[in-house]
Design a protein around this motif. Sequence first.
Motif, short mmCIF file in Angstrom:
data_model
loop_
_atom_site.label_atom_id
_atom_site.label_comp_id
_atom_site.label_asym_id
_atom_site.label_seq_id
_atom_site.Cartn_x
_atom_site.Cartn_y
_atom_site.Cartn_z
N SER A 149 0.85 -1.18 0.00
CA SER A 149 0.00 0.00 0.00
C SER A 149 0.89 1.24 0.00
O SER A 149 2.11 1.14 -0.10
N CYS A 150 0.30 2.41 0.11
CA CYS A 150 1.09 3.63 0.00
C CYS A 150 1.85 3.90 1.30
O CYS A 150 1.26 3.81 2.39
N PRO A 151 3.14 4.24 1.23
CA PRO A 151 3.90 4.55 2.44
C PRO A 151 3.30 5.67 3.28
O PRO A 151 3.60 5.77 4.47
N THR A 152 2.45 6.50 2.69
CA THR A 152 1.81 7.56 3.48
C THR A 152 0.85 6.98 4.51
O THR A 152 0.44 7.70 5.44
N LEU A 153 0.49 5.71 4.37
CA LEU A 153 -0.43 5.08 5.32
C LEU A 153 0.28 4.26 6.38
O LEU A 153 -0.35 3.87 7.37
N TRP A 154 1.56 3.98 6.20
CA TRP A 154 2.24 3.05 7.09
C TRP A 154 2.24 3.52 8.55
O TRP A 154 2.15 2.70 9.46
N ALA A 155 2.32 4.83 8.76
CA ALA A 155 2.36 5.35 10.13
C ALA A 155 1.11 6.16 10.47
O ALA A 155 1.08 6.87 11.48
N ALA A 156 0.07 6.04 9.64
CA ALA A 156 -1.15 6.81 9.89
C ALA A 156 -1.86 6.27 11.13
O ALA A 156 -2.10 5.07 11.23
N PRO A 157 -2.20 7.13 12.07
CA PRO A 157 -2.88 6.67 13.30
C PRO A 157 -4.35 6.39 13.04
O PRO A 157 -4.91 6.77 12.02
N ARG A 158 -4.97 5.73 14.01
CA ARG A 158 -6.41 5.59 13.97
C ARG A 158 -7.06 6.96 14.17
O ARG A 158 -6.45 7.86 14.75
N VAL A 159 -8.27 7.09 13.72
CA VAL A 159 -8.98 8.36 13.90
C VAL A 159 -9.12 8.65 15.40
O VAL A 159 -9.56 7.79 16.17
N LYS A 160 -8.73 9.85 15.81
CA LYS A 160 -8.77 10.21 17.23
C LYS A 160 -10.13 10.75 17.65
O LYS A 160 -10.52 10.66 18.80
N VAL A 161 -10.86 11.33 16.72
CA VAL A 161 -12.16 11.90 17.03
C VAL A 161 -13.22 10.80 16.94
O VAL A 161 -12.98 9.70 16.48
N ASP A 162 -14.43 11.10 17.40
CA ASP A 162 -15.54 10.16 17.31
C ASP A 162 -15.87 9.94 15.84
O ASP A 162 -16.31 10.87 15.15
N PRO A 163 -15.65 8.73 15.30
CA PRO A 163 -15.85 8.51 13.86
C PRO A 163 -17.31 8.61 13.43
O PRO A 163 -17.59 8.66 12.23
#
Length: 316
Positions: A149-163
């Motif tokens: 997948s794209c390296p921009t996603l490798w360290a992307a956190p989970r959504v912090k706000v109420d999804p």
Amino acid sequence: MRHLHLIDTSIGSDNVGDEIIMSEIKSHLLPLISDAYVTTSAGHDGLGVYSRDLAGKADLVLLLGTNALRHQYRVGKKYIWYVDRKDISAIEGKVVLFGVGANRDFEKIERRQLAFLQRVLAPNFVHAVRDETGARIVEACGLKSVNTSCPTLWAAPRVKVDPAKRPGAVCFTLTKHKADPLDQQMLDQMLDLYEDVYFWPQQPRDLEYLRTLNNQGRVKVLPPNLSAYDAFLSSTEVDVVGTRLHGSIRGLHHGRRVLAIAIDNRARDIGAEVSLPTLPRSEMHKLAERLNGDLTCELSLPKEKIDLFLDQFKSS
């Protein structure tokens, strides 16, 4: 001493999305090659007099990011990854793909393009592609690839706000070179749903396109650079929506709810493969429903494949 030559596809680019990709790739790569001599050239401009000599002396040439894989032969022609005929001997058998995707769907790879890729891609390395369309091209060359997948996603956190909670503001993107009447529907629905509607021009021509849409006077335009975009995303409770894939992904890094509008193979493939929230533009009538609903983002990243690829660059 290892010598690695990096082809940076953000240099000479008018697309700030390339800068987003490059910053993430380097955050993963550079710690692994801290012992190496590293040189760089621009992907869009190709190898010049000095960088051609550097690439020729390098042990490896890493092509970093973006949708630089193509099924059509482009040697000597303007393209994201510009290669002149006299560059080929300098990079022959050395090029390793790092998070590179395909620029479009295809049925068949041109014979000359296949021969070119087989000549320049490193045969003894596993190549990292960011989508299955790119994997098809590498596999057609008889080489090994992993879809990381794209390296921009490798360290992307989970959504912090109420999804499931829609905020009062949204920031959206457009893509001028893939304009569609459905973009007007997207804007109209967001103006109905949100108190504040912001626009981030990932390319200058995107702002020109916005100016052609009805009700664009109600939109607040952000400065067209990454520093301003990051500052806005970190300080403003906002949904991030639009046709610019990496504009949406940047929202994830700031813990925002995101919805990428899929207009080509990139968002379609990446969304399906790692569960990034996406909506086909052909289903724009469902936009309000999606934004009023739960935009949980639980990315299913291929960690073993990512580790397999990155381990190739660790010092022995």
